[in-house]
Scaffold this motif. Sequence first.
Motif, PDB file in Angstrom:
ATOM      1  N   ALA A  12      -2.329  -2.723  32.217  1.00  0.00           N
ATOM      2  CA  ALA A  12      -2.278  -3.723  33.273  1.00  0.00           C
ATOM      3  C   ALA A  12      -0.860  -3.912  33.793  1.00  0.00           C
ATOM      4  O   ALA A  12      -0.636  -3.975  35.006  1.00  0.00           O
ATOM      5  N   GLY A  13       0.113  -4.009  32.895  1.00  0.00           N
ATOM      6  CA  GLY A  13       1.488  -4.213  33.334  1.00  0.00           C
ATOM      7  C   GLY A  13       2.035  -3.029  34.104  1.00  0.00           C
ATOM      8  O   GLY A  13       2.683  -3.189  35.148  1.00  0.00           O
ATOM      9  N   THR A  16       0.292  -2.770  37.525  1.00  0.00           N
ATOM     10  CA  THR A  16       0.728  -3.850  38.405  1.00  0.00           C
ATOM     11  C   THR A  16       2.084  -3.516  39.006  1.00  0.00           C
ATOM     12  O   THR A  16       2.312  -3.682  40.216  1.00  0.00           O
ATOM     13  N   THR A 107       0.444  -9.682  31.258  1.00  0.00           N
ATOM     14  CA  THR A 107      -0.323  -8.468  30.952  1.00  0.00           C
ATOM     15  C   THR A 107       0.086  -7.971  29.569  1.00  0.00           C
ATOM     16  O   THR A 107       0.271  -6.777  29.356  1.00  0.00           O
ATOM     17  N   ALA A 304      -3.899 -10.306  33.877  1.00  0.00           N
ATOM     18  CA  ALA A 304      -4.902  -9.239  33.889  1.00  0.00           C
ATOM     19  C   ALA A 304      -4.895  -8.539  32.541  1.00  0.00           C
ATOM     20  O   ALA A 304      -3.938  -8.643  31.772  1.00  0.00           O
ATOM     21  N   GLY A 305      -5.967  -7.830  32.260  1.00  0.00           N
ATOM     22  CA  GLY A 305      -6.029  -7.039  31.043  1.00  0.00           C
ATOM     23  C   GLY A 305      -6.603  -7.792  29.857  1.00  0.00           C
ATOM     24  O   GLY A 305      -7.201  -8.865  29.983  1.00  0.00           O
ATOM     25  N   ALA A 331      -8.825  -3.053  32.919  1.00  0.00           N
ATOM     26  CA  ALA A 331      -7.389  -3.336  32.949  1.00  0.00           C
ATOM     27  C   ALA A 331      -6.708  -2.644  34.122  1.00  0.00           C
ATOM     28  O   ALA A 331      -5.899  -3.250  34.837  1.00  0.00           O
ATOM     29  N   ALA A 335      -5.307  -4.639  37.450  1.00  0.00           N
ATOM     30  CA  ALA A 335      -3.884  -4.558  37.763  1.00  0.00           C
ATOM     31  C   ALA A 335      -3.650  -4.197  39.231  1.00  0.00           C
ATOM     32  O   ALA A 335      -2.764  -4.765  39.891  1.00  0.00           O
TER      33      ALA A 335
END
Length: 460
Positions: A12-13, A16, A107, A304-305, A331, A335
């Motif tokens: 997710a990170g 994103t 995330t 998120a995630g 995820a 993202a």
Amino acid sequence: MTKILIIGGGYAGFYTARTLEKLLNPGEAEVTLVDARPYMTYQPFLPEVAAGSIEPRHVVVPHRRHLNTTKIVNAKVTAISNADKQVTVRPEGGEPYEIDYDILVVTIGAVSRTFPIPGIADNAIGLKAVEEAVWIRNRMMTNFDRAAGLPRGEERQRLLTFVVVGGGFAGIEGFAEMRGLATRLLKQYPEISPSEVQFHLIEAADRIMPEVSLETAKWVVEDLARRGATVHLGTQVTNAEGGVVETSKGDRYPTDVIVWTAGQMANPVLRNSDLPLEPRGRLRVRADLRAETDEGILENVWGAGDSCQVPDVTGNGLPFDGSCVPNAQHAVRQAKRLGKNIVAVLRGDAPVDYEHKPAGAVAGLGVGNGVFTNGKKSFALKGLVAWAFHRGYHGLAIPTWERKWRVFGDWWHQLWVGRDVASDGLVVSPRAFFEEYAARPKPKPAAKGDDKAPAKPAAK
């Protein structure tokens, strides 16, 4: 510029940050990503890393290579104060410090969920990080080396017994890949008979892999049994002290390889924050991925995630709260939607709800074997075709063409020369060989009249 802080560099990170890099105009916002590890791990490939089918470095995506304008901070998040718009981080070997933000993106992912069972914390290992997968591979190979030089007995049997706890996707895929590696190793160890190698998977529920149909799950259990691996359903681990796994049915399995895959939980650091959490410790977010409290939207906090409770608007969520299933499919897509929503809000537009209906689930069960089921669990593929679909899907899903090229290269080489079964287990103590033979200065003899010289023993 607006300061956007992303905590957590997993699926997710990472996605994103990539989405923000694509959509933000120069000078529109400053993006910072904080993670203790300098890479994103593609977790669906960890079972194949544990089996020696994929080179470990090829399943991680380095942040600094594939994020061009995002500032990377390699440190562990230890506290979050949204009231002060600050996150406290601690770099390895350094002192904690604070990072300010205007927009916070949570995330931070999930960690292995364990229970206070005696011996698990001291003897088990998870399967959520590439380092864990490498350890499993090296330990299996080392155990075969050691067992081959021992006579039949308790120690040899202990070295050739492997236990996995948890019958979800991660547990079954890891279990099947480990069994496949053992089958490959047996060809090189004529001293060891197949009957000596024992594999036990312990699952507390009465079935495995709830993401697939019951019929498919039964087929997987039967297929594993044909390959000499035993699945114990409706069974719990009660003790693992001294590396001896004891179960609720009275069985005992001495081993030094216990792989724990029985669930996950949101990163505990979220509990050291003033963010709104649900009872399981996940960040409460709306369908548009903005955090919310009982009073309404929490401005400038997004999530998120696996660390977030994201409502599944399609109606296919978890049975107890209707949130999205914590998996890679959600995820990654969350993202991308999150990045677009942040940019939309920055420009005065309204965010859009996250909505995704998974097409199905696919699992690899060792080289040449797998299962696939569609989203409604009404159609399933088994065996070679499902395995090819598994590799094709995940080979294309791992981010960046550079990583795809490396993974497909590993599979291509394996097709012609077989999997690499060389162990590099000694890498955990790389100086041991050097230290064993390194010359050291001799102690200086004590000078005459030195008070510190050792006294001569008294004559008897």
